[in-house]
Design a protein around this motif. Structure first.
Motif, PDB file in Angstrom:
ATOM      1  N   GLY A 158       0.820  -1.214   0.000  1.00 54.35           N
ATOM      2  CA  GLY A 158       0.000   0.000   0.000  1.00 54.35           C
ATOM      3  C   GLY A 158       0.846   1.252   0.000  1.00 54.35           C
ATOM      4  O   GLY A 158       0.520   2.236  -0.680  1.00 54.35           O
ATOM      5  N   TRP A 159       1.958   1.234   0.739  1.00 55.79           N
ATOM      6  CA  TRP A 159       2.843   2.411   0.765  1.00 55.79           C
ATOM      7  C   TRP A 159       3.408   2.684  -0.628  1.00 55.79           C
ATOM      8  O   TRP A 159       3.487   3.839  -1.058  1.00 55.79           O
ATOM      9  CB  TRP A 159       3.990   2.190   1.756  1.00 55.79           C
ATOM     10  CG  TRP A 159       3.548   1.869   3.149  1.00 55.79           C
ATOM     11  CD1 TRP A 159       2.297   2.076   3.686  1.00 55.79           C
ATOM     12  CD2 TRP A 159       4.328   1.267   4.184  1.00 55.79           C
ATOM     13  NE1 TRP A 159       2.260   1.630   4.987  1.00 55.79           N
ATOM     14  CE2 TRP A 159       3.496   1.124   5.319  1.00 55.79           C
ATOM     15  CE3 TRP A 159       5.640   0.824   4.258  1.00 55.79           C
ATOM     16  CZ2 TRP A 159       3.940   0.576   6.515  1.00 55.79           C
ATOM     17  CZ3 TRP A 159       6.094   0.272   5.447  1.00 55.79           C
ATOM     18  CH2 TRP A 159       5.249   0.148   6.567  1.00 55.79           C
ATOM     19  N   ALA A 163       2.778   5.858  -2.949  1.00 52.78           N
ATOM     20  CA  ALA A 163       3.916   6.672  -3.378  1.00 52.78           C
ATOM     21  C   ALA A 163       3.780   7.088  -4.835  1.00 52.78           C
ATOM     22  O   ALA A 163       4.192   8.188  -5.214  1.00 52.78           O
ATOM     23  CB  ALA A 163       5.220   5.907  -3.168  1.00 52.78           C
ATOM     24  N   TYR A 164       3.196   6.217  -5.656  1.00 54.54           N
ATOM     25  CA  TYR A 164       3.069   6.507  -7.077  1.00 54.54           C
ATOM     26  C   TYR A 164       1.665   6.946  -7.483  1.00 54.54           C
ATOM     27  O   TYR A 164       1.411   7.179  -8.669  1.00 54.54           O
ATOM     28  CB  TYR A 164       3.485   5.279  -7.892  1.00 54.54           C
ATOM     29  CG  TYR A 164       4.963   5.010  -7.822  1.00 54.54           C
ATOM     30  CD1 TYR A 164       5.865   5.800  -8.529  1.00 54.54           C
ATOM     31  CD2 TYR A 164       5.471   3.973  -7.042  1.00 54.54           C
ATOM     32  CE1 TYR A 164       7.233   5.562  -8.462  1.00 54.54           C
ATOM     33  CE2 TYR A 164       6.833   3.721  -6.967  1.00 54.54           C
ATOM     34  CZ  TYR A 164       7.705   4.521  -7.683  1.00 54.54           C
ATOM     35  OH  TYR A 164       9.064   4.292  -7.610  1.00 54.54           O
ATOM     36  N   ARG A 170      -3.417  11.076  -3.101  1.00 55.15           N
ATOM     37  CA  ARG A 170      -2.470  10.770  -2.024  1.00 55.15           C
ATOM     38  C   ARG A 170      -2.505  11.810  -0.903  1.00 55.15           C
ATOM     39  O   ARG A 170      -2.561  11.449   0.285  1.00 55.15           O
ATOM     40  CB  ARG A 170      -1.055  10.656  -2.582  1.00 55.15           C
ATOM     41  CG  ARG A 170      -0.020  10.283  -1.530  1.00 55.15           C
ATOM     42  CD  ARG A 170       1.368  10.097  -2.127  1.00 55.15           C
ATOM     43  NE  ARG A 170       1.901  11.328  -2.709  1.00 55.15           N
ATOM     44  CZ  ARG A 170       2.165  11.482  -3.994  1.00 55.15           C
ATOM     45  NH1 ARG A 170       1.940  10.504  -4.848  1.00 55.15           N
ATOM     46  NH2 ARG A 170       2.666  12.620  -4.447  1.00 55.15           N
ATOM     47  N   ASP A 171      -2.470  13.082  -1.247  1.00 54.73           N
ATOM     48  CA  ASP A 171      -2.375  14.107  -0.207  1.00 54.73           C
ATOM     49  C   ASP A 171      -3.613  14.160   0.687  1.00 54.73           C
ATOM     50  O   ASP A 171      -3.479  14.174   1.923  1.00 54.73           O
ATOM     51  CB  ASP A 171      -2.102  15.476  -0.840  1.00 54.73           C
ATOM     52  CG  ASP A 171      -0.699  15.562  -1.436  1.00 54.73           C
ATOM     53  OD1 ASP A 171       0.093  14.621  -1.218  1.00 54.73           O
ATOM     54  OD2 ASP A 171      -0.404  16.554  -2.123  1.00 54.73           O
ATOM     55  N   ARG A 194       7.746   9.541   4.862  1.00 55.18           N
ATOM     56  CA  ARG A 194       9.186   9.377   4.588  1.00 55.18           C
ATOM     57  C   ARG A 194       9.433   8.154   3.727  1.00 55.18           C
ATOM     58  O   ARG A 194      10.272   8.174   2.808  1.00 55.18           O
ATOM     59  CB  ARG A 194       9.960   9.274   5.907  1.00 55.18           C
ATOM     60  CG  ARG A 194      10.053  10.577   6.695  1.00 55.18           C
ATOM     61  CD  ARG A 194      11.075  10.461   7.814  1.00 55.18           C
ATOM     62  NE  ARG A 194      10.722   9.452   8.788  1.00 55.18           N
ATOM     63  CZ  ARG A 194       9.994   9.676   9.870  1.00 55.18           C
ATOM     64  NH1 ARG A 194       9.533  10.888  10.111  1.00 55.18           N
ATOM     65  NH2 ARG A 194       9.721   8.697  10.725  1.00 55.18           N
ATOM     66  N   GLU A 195       8.717   7.078   4.014  1.00 58.39           N
ATOM     67  CA  GLU A 195       8.894   5.852   3.238  1.00 58.39           C
ATOM     68  C   GLU A 195       8.474   6.062   1.786  1.00 58.39           C
ATOM     69  O   GLU A 195       9.140   5.571   0.862  1.00 58.39           O
ATOM     70  CB  GLU A 195       8.069   4.718   3.859  1.00 58.39           C
ATOM     71  CG  GLU A 195       8.248   3.369   3.185  1.00 58.39           C
ATOM     72  CD  GLU A 195       9.658   2.825   3.281  1.00 58.39           C
ATOM     73  OE1 GLU A 195      10.057   2.068   2.375  1.00 58.39           O
ATOM     74  OE2 GLU A 195      10.367   3.153   4.258  1.00 58.39           O
ATOM     75  N   MET A 196       7.393   6.799   1.560  1.00 62.71           N
ATOM     76  CA  MET A 196       6.948   7.055   0.194  1.00 62.71           C
ATOM     77  C   MET A 196       7.991   7.854  -0.583  1.00 62.71           C
ATOM     78  O   MET A 196       8.242   7.582  -1.767  1.00 62.71           O
ATOM     79  CB  MET A 196       5.601   7.783   0.196  1.00 62.71           C
ATOM     80  CG  MET A 196       4.442   6.908   0.636  1.00 62.71           C
ATOM     81  SD  MET A 196       2.832   7.687   0.329  1.00 62.71           S
ATOM     82  CE  MET A 196       2.934   9.127   1.411  1.00 62.71           C
ATOM     83  N   ALA A 197       8.597   8.838   0.064  1.00 58.86           N
ATOM     84  CA  ALA A 197       9.644   9.627  -0.598  1.00 58.86           C
ATOM     85  C   ALA A 197      10.841   8.731  -0.958  1.00 58.86           C
ATOM     86  O   ALA A 197      11.421   8.841  -2.043  1.00 58.86           O
ATOM     87  CB  ALA A 197      10.086  10.773   0.303  1.00 58.86           C
ATOM     88  N   LYS A 198      11.185   7.826  -0.063  1.00 57.15           N
ATOM     89  CA  LYS A 198      12.289   6.899  -0.310  1.00 57.15           C
ATOM     90  C   LYS A 198      11.960   5.968  -1.470  1.00 57.15           C
ATOM     91  O   LYS A 198      12.814   5.680  -2.319  1.00 57.15           O
ATOM     92  CB  LYS A 198      12.560   6.094   0.963  1.00 57.15           C
ATOM     93  CG  LYS A 198      13.719   5.119   0.856  1.00 57.15           C
ATOM     94  CD  LYS A 198      13.908   4.373   2.179  1.00 57.15           C
ATOM     95  CE  LYS A 198      15.033   3.355   2.081  1.00 57.15           C
ATOM     96  NZ  LYS A 198      15.171   2.589   3.352  1.00 57.15           N
ATOM     97  N   ILE A 199      10.717   5.505  -1.521  1.00 53.48           N
ATOM     98  CA  ILE A 199      10.293   4.607  -2.595  1.00 53.48           C
ATOM     99  C   ILE A 199      10.400   5.307  -3.948  1.00 53.48           C
ATOM    100  O   ILE A 199      10.900   4.736  -4.926  1.00 53.48           O
ATOM    101  CB  ILE A 199       8.846   4.125  -2.354  1.00 53.48           C
ATOM    102  CG1 ILE A 199       8.800   3.176  -1.153  1.00 53.48           C
ATOM    103  CG2 ILE A 199       8.282   3.439  -3.608  1.00 53.48           C
ATOM    104  CD1 ILE A 199       7.404   2.877  -0.664  1.00 53.48           C
TER     105      ILE A 199
END
Length: 272
Positions: A158-159, A163-164, A170-171, A194-199
């Protein structure tokens, strides 16, 4: 609620008064269609106006749908329920897309030895639905039935799909999501953000013991010809096996998902 014999609109419906026949089926499909386009649901009055259908007729449809879990009725509004999500997942599994992706899933099982799942984003339900899987040959493996749904916040898959997802979805989701399932310490809006940005930077998501203890997973996106993420490939299994080869697993899943995206993009009709 009993139909009112004096109501002109009801009388005009004639033979369809028992909620059977083509007209009632059209109304049923229209009901799911309009509810699929709203995240907050619709009241009986709103449904009646949108579908141009008497409230009493709609109630005869709505009540059994709520009872069977196809709809949720809360706070005066009707929303898409878990049963229709599972049905949608079953329909998706019969669609050509999973068949197109399945060879890549089988390749991942052969190369990693782990269970592979195909996930899609259901915006209306704010969930990820697993619409296809290929099981690991190991006797100890992850078991996830086709049609399983998980809240977006409660799954690494789901994350990644979040992320995409487009910012318009999303927001607002991240701003309003309520963590109704008990989550491990440290998993909250900030950590998922943070995890979504990393992905988005790395093009892959990996986790061990999060959010489920004892489970490891690696997930990569599948894109269509327009560059939109339409699905995810998840490799998952016992965490101990993932600890040994995480770097290799990440590279493998990302590479196979990229090739799957190329096939999907080439098969997509219309302008790219």
């Amino acid at each position: 609620m009993t139909r009112q014999a004096s109501s002109a609109p009801l009388a005009a419906e004639g033979p369809e008064r028992d909620n059977t026949g083509p007209r009632s089926l059209t109304r049923l499909l229209g009901l799911f269609d309009v509810l699929s386009l709203t995240q907050n649901g619709m009241s009986l009055a709103e449904l009646s106006a949108t579908l141009a259908s008497p409230k009493s007729s709609l109630l005869n449809l709505l009540r059994p749908l709520v009872a069977e879990g196809y709809l949720i009725h809360a706070d005066g509004s009707y929303r898409i329920g878990p049963s229709i999500i599972r049905l949608s997942a079953s329909v998706m599994s019969a669609w050509n897309f999973p068949k197109m992706i399945r060879p890549f899933m089988e390749e991942l099982v052969e190369r990693t030895g782990e269970t592979v799942l195909l996930g899609v984003l259901n915006k209306e339900a704010e969930a990820v639905a697993f619409v296809e899987l290929v099981n690991s040959p190991h006797p100890v493996r992850l078991q996830v039935p086709v049609g399983t749904v998980r809240p977006l916040y409660a799954s690494p898959t789901g994350w990644l799909l979040l992320a995409y997802a487009d910012k318009g979805f999303r927001d607002p989701y991240m701003a309003s999501v309520q963590f109704k399932l008990k989550m491990p310490a440290g998993i909250a809006r900030a950590s998922i953000t943070r995890e979504m940005a990393k992905i988005r930077t790395e093009g892959v998501c990996s986790s061990i013991d999060t959010p489920i203890a004892g489970v490891g997973s690696v997930i990569a996106p599948v894109f269509d010809g327009n560059g939109e993420c339409i699905a995810s490939l998840t490799v998952a299994g016992p965490a101990d096996r993932f600890r040994k080869d995480m770097d290799l697993l990440r590279a493998t899943v990302k590479e196979v998902a990229a090739r799957a995206s190329g096939i999907v993009g080439a098969a997509q009709p219309g302008p790219k």
